[in-house]
Design an enzyme around this catalytic site. Structure first.
Site, PDB file in Angstrom:
ATOM      1  CD  GLU A 161      31.601  33.794  66.559  1.00  0.00           C
ATOM      2  OE1 GLU A 161      31.688  33.373  67.733  1.00  0.00           O
ATOM      3  OE2 GLU A 161      32.547  33.765  65.755  1.00  0.00           O
ATOM      4  CB  SER A 175      31.654  31.623  79.049  1.00  0.00           C
ATOM      5  OG  SER A 175      30.873  32.189  78.018  1.00  0.00           O
ATOM      6  CB  SER A 215      29.432  30.861  68.468  1.00  0.00           C
ATOM      7  OG  SER A 215      30.080  31.799  69.288  1.00  0.00           O
TER       8      SER A 215
END
EC number: 6.3.2.4
Length: 361
Positions: free
Chosen positions: A15, A322, A188
Site C-alpha cells: 500500500e 477518501s 485497499s
C-alpha cells in the site's frame, strides 16, 4: 513555539502508493502556523529519508518520494538511527503522524518504536493497530463482543498446502459461492478476489497467499456498504454514516482510487433507526478492538435490514477520494486542517494519560 510534527509515509508495504496519496493530501492541509513539518519518507526497502523542515507545501507526489538526507540504498537500521538522531531529537514539543498503510506501519510495528521513544503519535496504539489489521483476529474479537458479521473461515498457508482440497470443500459448503478471499493483513482491496466458482476460489486463494501467510474467506452479502468515522480515545465520537454510490459489483483497488465517477452520499439515506444502530455498533466495535485516535468502521446492510460489520480500518485513507475526512465535514463542519489538529490533540492526551502510569514499585 510551533509543534514539531514528523509525518511518516511510504513504507515497506504493497500500500506504499496509497500512503503517498494520503501524505500528499495531509501535507497540503496541515496548518503551518501551528506546526513545523518534518516529512519522513520510508522507501519500499524500509530506508528512512528526511531532508529536515519542509518550508513549502509539496507540489507533487513525486516530490514526496524524492527526499534525500540519507543513503537511499543504505541500511534500514542505520537510516532509522540517523533520522532519530538528527531530527526526532530536535528540542521542543513533538508528535508523530504515521500515514503508513498496511504492513510495517498500520500493524503496530512503527507504533511500538514510537512507544519506545516516548513520543506522542496519532492513531491507534500497538494493540489496536495490530488487532484491526489482522482480519482473522479482528473477527474473533468482534465475535466475542457479539457484533454481527458475515460467515467466514480462516486458514494459514501451511494448512492450505497440507489440505487444500478439503478447505475448498469447506468454503463451498459453509459459505457458498460467490465468496470473497482476502489476505488477512492488507487493506485497499489489494489481493482480494470475488470468486464465483471453485476454480476462481482456488485461484483467489493462491493470489491472496502472494501477499500474506494467512487469509480469510467470507460469504458474500448482497446489499449496501455503509461507513462511519470514529474519533477519540476513552470517549470516542461517531460521524454520520456515508456510502459510495458506484456501479461496481466488487469495489476493488481500481474502483476505489481510479474511478472518476464515484459519488459520496453523506449522510447516507437510511431507514429510520438504522443510523443510530450503526453508530452504536461502530462504538462497540471500536472498543472491542482497543482502538484509539481514529478508525473507520464499515458495515453491510442487506435487503432485510440486517447489519453486518465488515471491517475496521485503523488508518483510513485521507486522499482526495477518501470518505473519512468528508464524513466529519458533513457531520459537524470540521475542516480537513481542523481534523488533523484534533487527531494530534488526541495523541497528546493519550500520551499524557500514559505518563501517569507507574513503572517502578
Amino acid at each position: 513555539m510551533k509543534i514539531n510534527l514528523f509525518v511518516l509515509y511510504g513504507g515497506k508495504s504493497v500500500e506504499h502508493e496509497v500512503s503517498l496519496r494520503t501524505a500528499f493530501t495531509v501535507l497540503n492541509a496541515i496548518d503551518r502556523e501551528t506546526y513545523d513539518v518534518y516529512p519522513v519518507y520510508i522507501t519500499r526497502e524500509g530506508v528512512w529519508c528526511c531532508d529536515g523542515l519542509q518550508k513549502q507545501k509539496p507540489g507533487s507526489m513525486d516530490e514526496l518520494a524524492s527526499l534525500g538526507g540519507n543513503d537511499r540504498a543504505g541500511n534500514a537500521a542505520a537510516s532509522i538511527g540517523g533520522v532519530l538522531l538528527h531530527y526526532f531529537s530536535i528540542p521542543g514539543k513533538r508528535v508523530a503522524l504515521p500515514l503508513l498503510h498496511g504492513s510495517y506501519g498500520e500493524d503496530g510495528t512503527v507504533q511500538g518504536l514510537l512507544e519506545l521513544l516516548d513520543m506522542p503519535y496519532v492513531g491507534n496504539g500497538v494493540l489496536g493497530a495490530a488487532a484491526t489489521l489482522d482480519k482473522d483476529v479482528a473477527k474473533r474479537l468482534l465475535d466475542q463482543a457479539g457484533i454481527g458479521q458475515t460467515r467466514y473461515i480462516s486458514f494459514s498457508l501451511e494448512e492450505w498446502l497440507e489440505k487444500g482440497p478439503a478447505l475448498i470443500e469447506k468454503a463451498e459448503r459453509e459459505l457458498g459461492l460467490p465468496c470473497y478471499v482476502k489476505p488477512a493483513t492488507l487493506g485497499s482491496s489489494i489481493g482480494i478476489s470475488r470468486c464465483q466458482d471453485v476454480r476462481e476460489l482456488a485461484e483467489g486463494i493462491e493470489e491472496a497467499f502472494r501477499y500474506d501467510r494467512k487469509l480469510v474467506i467470507e460469504r458474500e452479502i448482497r446489499g449496501r456498504e455503509i461507513q462511519v468515522a470514529v474519533m477519540g480515545n476513552d470517549r470516542p465520537i461517531v460521524s454520520l454514516p456515508g456510502e459510495f454510490i458506484h456501479r461496481h459489483t466488487f469495489f476493488d483497488f481500481e474502483s476505489k482510487y481510479m474511478d472518476k465517477e464515484l459519488v459520496m452520499s453523506i449522510p447516507a439515506s437510511l431507514p429510520e433507526g438504522v443510523t443510530a444502530r450503526i453508530r452504536e455498533l461502530a462504538l462497540q466495535a471500536y472498543r472491542a478492538l482497543c482502538c484509539s485516535g481514529l478508525a473507520r468502521v464499515d458495515f453491510f446492510l442487506d435487503a432485510d435490514g440486517e447489519l453486518y460489520c465488515n471491517e475496521i480500518n485503523a488508518l483510513p485513507g485521507f486522499t482526495g477520494t477518501s470518505m473519512y475526512p468528508v464524513m466529519w465535514e458533513r457531520t459537524d463542519g470540521t475542516t480537513y486542517a481542523e481534523l488533523i489538529g484534533k487527531l494530534i490533540d488526541y495523541a497528546f492526551m493519550r500520551h499524557a494519560d500514559k505518563g501517569t502510569i507507574r513503572y517502578t514499585r
